[in-house]
Design a protein around this motif. Sequence first.
Motif, PDB file in Angstrom:
ATOM      1  N   ALA A 280       0.834  -1.206   0.000  1.00  0.00           N
ATOM      2  CA  ALA A 280       0.000   0.000   0.000  1.00  0.00           C
ATOM      3  C   ALA A 280       0.868   1.255   0.000  1.00  0.00           C
ATOM      4  O   ALA A 280       0.586   2.226  -0.720  1.00  0.00           O
ATOM      5  CB  ALA A 280      -0.923  -0.012   1.208  1.00  0.00           C
ATOM      6  N   ALA A 281       1.929   1.245   0.798  1.00  0.00           N
ATOM      7  CA  ALA A 281       2.820   2.403   0.849  1.00  0.00           C
ATOM      8  C   ALA A 281       3.490   2.620  -0.511  1.00  0.00           C
ATOM      9  O   ALA A 281       3.625   3.763  -0.979  1.00  0.00           O
ATOM     10  CB  ALA A 281       3.869   2.205   1.935  1.00  0.00           C
ATOM     11  N   GLU A 282       3.890   1.539  -1.145  1.00  0.00           N
ATOM     12  CA  GLU A 282       4.539   1.652  -2.451  1.00  0.00           C
ATOM     13  C   GLU A 282       3.550   2.100  -3.524  1.00  0.00           C
ATOM     14  O   GLU A 282       3.891   2.896  -4.412  1.00  0.00           O
ATOM     15  CB  GLU A 282       5.190   0.318  -2.817  1.00  0.00           C
ATOM     16  CG  GLU A 282       6.372  -0.018  -1.911  1.00  0.00           C
ATOM     17  CD  GLU A 282       6.990  -1.377  -2.224  1.00  0.00           C
ATOM     18  OE1 GLU A 282       6.345  -2.165  -2.955  1.00  0.00           O
ATOM     19  OE2 GLU A 282       8.102  -1.646  -1.738  1.00  0.00           O
ATOM     20  N   LEU A 283       2.308   1.601  -3.431  1.00  0.00           N
ATOM     21  CA  LEU A 283       1.300   2.011  -4.404  1.00  0.00           C
ATOM     22  C   LEU A 283       0.986   3.494  -4.257  1.00  0.00           C
ATOM     23  O   LEU A 283       0.825   4.210  -5.261  1.00  0.00           O
ATOM     24  CB  LEU A 283       0.025   1.184  -4.232  1.00  0.00           C
ATOM     25  CG  LEU A 283      -1.147   1.571  -5.143  1.00  0.00           C
ATOM     26  CD1 LEU A 283      -0.750   1.441  -6.615  1.00  0.00           C
ATOM     27  CD2 LEU A 283      -2.363   0.700  -4.845  1.00  0.00           C
ATOM     28  N   ARG A 284       0.906   3.972  -3.026  1.00  0.00           N
ATOM     29  CA  ARG A 284       0.648   5.400  -2.812  1.00  0.00           C
ATOM     30  C   ARG A 284       1.730   6.235  -3.500  1.00  0.00           C
ATOM     31  O   ARG A 284       1.431   7.235  -4.175  1.00  0.00           O
ATOM     32  CB  ARG A 284       0.620   5.714  -1.314  1.00  0.00           C
ATOM     33  CG  ARG A 284       0.405   7.206  -1.015  1.00  0.00           C
ATOM     34  CD  ARG A 284       0.776   7.520   0.417  1.00  0.00           C
ATOM     35  NE  ARG A 284      -0.179   6.981   1.352  1.00  0.00           N
ATOM     36  CZ  ARG A 284      -1.209   7.663   1.860  1.00  0.00           C
ATOM     37  NH1 ARG A 284      -1.406   8.914   1.482  1.00  0.00           N
ATOM     38  NH2 ARG A 284      -2.020   7.110   2.721  1.00  0.00           N
ATOM     39  N   HIS A 285       2.974   5.834  -3.351  1.00  0.00           N
ATOM     40  CA  HIS A 285       4.079   6.566  -3.984  1.00  0.00           C
ATOM     41  C   HIS A 285       3.964   6.499  -5.505  1.00  0.00           C
ATOM     42  O   HIS A 285       4.145   7.516  -6.199  1.00  0.00           O
ATOM     43  CB  HIS A 285       5.411   5.979  -3.521  1.00  0.00           C
ATOM     44  CG  HIS A 285       6.600   6.564  -4.233  1.00  0.00           C
ATOM     45  ND1 HIS A 285       7.039   7.856  -4.015  1.00  0.00           N
ATOM     46  CD2 HIS A 285       7.430   6.037  -5.175  1.00  0.00           C
ATOM     47  CE1 HIS A 285       8.073   8.098  -4.778  1.00  0.00           C
ATOM     48  NE2 HIS A 285       8.341   7.011  -5.492  1.00  0.00           N
ATOM     49  N   GLU A 286       3.666   5.323  -6.023  1.00  0.00           N
ATOM     50  CA  GLU A 286       3.568   5.160  -7.474  1.00  0.00           C
ATOM     51  C   GLU A 286       2.423   5.976  -8.055  1.00  0.00           C
ATOM     52  O   GLU A 286       2.555   6.577  -9.134  1.00  0.00           O
ATOM     53  CB  GLU A 286       3.396   3.680  -7.812  1.00  0.00           C
ATOM     54  CG  GLU A 286       4.647   2.851  -7.521  1.00  0.00           C
ATOM     55  CD  GLU A 286       4.381   1.359  -7.455  1.00  0.00           C
ATOM     56  OE1 GLU A 286       5.348   0.598  -7.292  1.00  0.00           O
ATOM     57  OE2 GLU A 286       3.192   0.945  -7.551  1.00  0.00           O
ATOM     58  N   LEU A 287       1.295   6.021  -7.359  1.00  0.00           N
ATOM     59  CA  LEU A 287       0.159   6.809  -7.841  1.00  0.00           C
ATOM     60  C   LEU A 287       0.469   8.303  -7.803  1.00  0.00           C
ATOM     61  O   LEU A 287       0.019   9.060  -8.678  1.00  0.00           O
ATOM     62  CB  LEU A 287      -1.084   6.504  -7.011  1.00  0.00           C
ATOM     63  CG  LEU A 287      -1.725   5.138  -7.252  1.00  0.00           C
ATOM     64  CD1 LEU A 287      -2.860   4.900  -6.253  1.00  0.00           C
ATOM     65  CD2 LEU A 287      -2.243   5.000  -8.682  1.00  0.00           C
ATOM     66  N   SER A 288       1.210   8.738  -6.805  1.00  0.00           N
ATOM     67  CA  SER A 288       1.550  10.157  -6.711  1.00  0.00           C
ATOM     68  C   SER A 288       2.475  10.589  -7.840  1.00  0.00           C
ATOM     69  O   SER A 288       2.555  11.782  -8.157  1.00  0.00           O
ATOM     70  CB  SER A 288       2.199  10.461  -5.359  1.00  0.00           C
ATOM     71  OG  SER A 288       3.466   9.859  -5.248  1.00  0.00           O
TER      72      SER A 288
END
Length: 319
Positions: free
Chosen positions: A256-264
């Motif tokens: 989830a933390a990595e996805l948040r970064h990727e989406l940003s």
Amino acid sequence: MNHRIGSNAAVMRRWLDLAHRDLVRHSPVLNALNVFPVADADTGTNLATTVRAAAEAAAVLETGDVGELLSLAGQAALEEARGNSGTLFSVFLTAVGHSLEGSTRMTAESVRLALHAGHVRAWSVLTDPVEGTMLSVLEAAAAVPVPQEVEDGSNQQLKELLAGVSTAARAAVLVTPDQLPVLRETGTVDAGALGMLVVFDALARTVGGDDAGDENALDALIDAAAARAAGAGGTGHAVHGGVEVMCTVELTPLDAAELRHELSEVGTSVIMSAVTETGDGYRWRVHVHVPRPEDALTVIGARGQAVNLTVTSLSEADG
């Protein structure tokens, strides 16, 4: 309808129902005021739709635990949330519920702590939180102190706290044009902030025992906001296009933390919040604005399977 001052689960069910009805009534104005983060004229509709999901869930939950009722209603709302405003309301409501879990009766102090928990959680789920929005109203509500001139722990103390919350929320709405440049340009208040005031005003009236009570102050503020929006030619701001992608996906906290970064990196207005725990992670509600749906869906799909997916154009306003 007049009731006694109330602080239990039945009162919270009435609150969510009243908040939904008030948001439906005021949706045209909230939609017209909507300029941030994009002027897609749907803040009122999104909030009303999301709060309706919470109200419908609360209506069928058979529990006297106020916290359990609100946290489960918040989770149901989060699964059906629409837009930034609906997502943030759902996150806030869920956090308030978690803070109150185990209580069959609210007190001023427990609600003060719950409002603080909701405020912190709402700020934390945003990649780029901005003042002059719904967040400022949540912050103002969380800062209201417990009244000391009435009996500690009494329903009267709770009533006075929430009256103070409504007053603080109203003041926070009125200063949003000074906090957000786009609002300074239009001369209007923030739509999400005003929508959250509607929710808090309904809460104060319901707990205070006057569900159908005097709304003159709120109505006057909304009428004035509507006049300013009309004077500015509606939102008066161009929509820049793109889409809003929302979905639910099961992820570990690390993913989830990595996805948040990727989406940003591919979009804006990223919101991610855990809904419920699963075997080795959580169900996460995801919200992002991107130029094209595939910009978000490719990134999300590499991490997990997106369900309850909605893709909404951000260019449908001002028609």
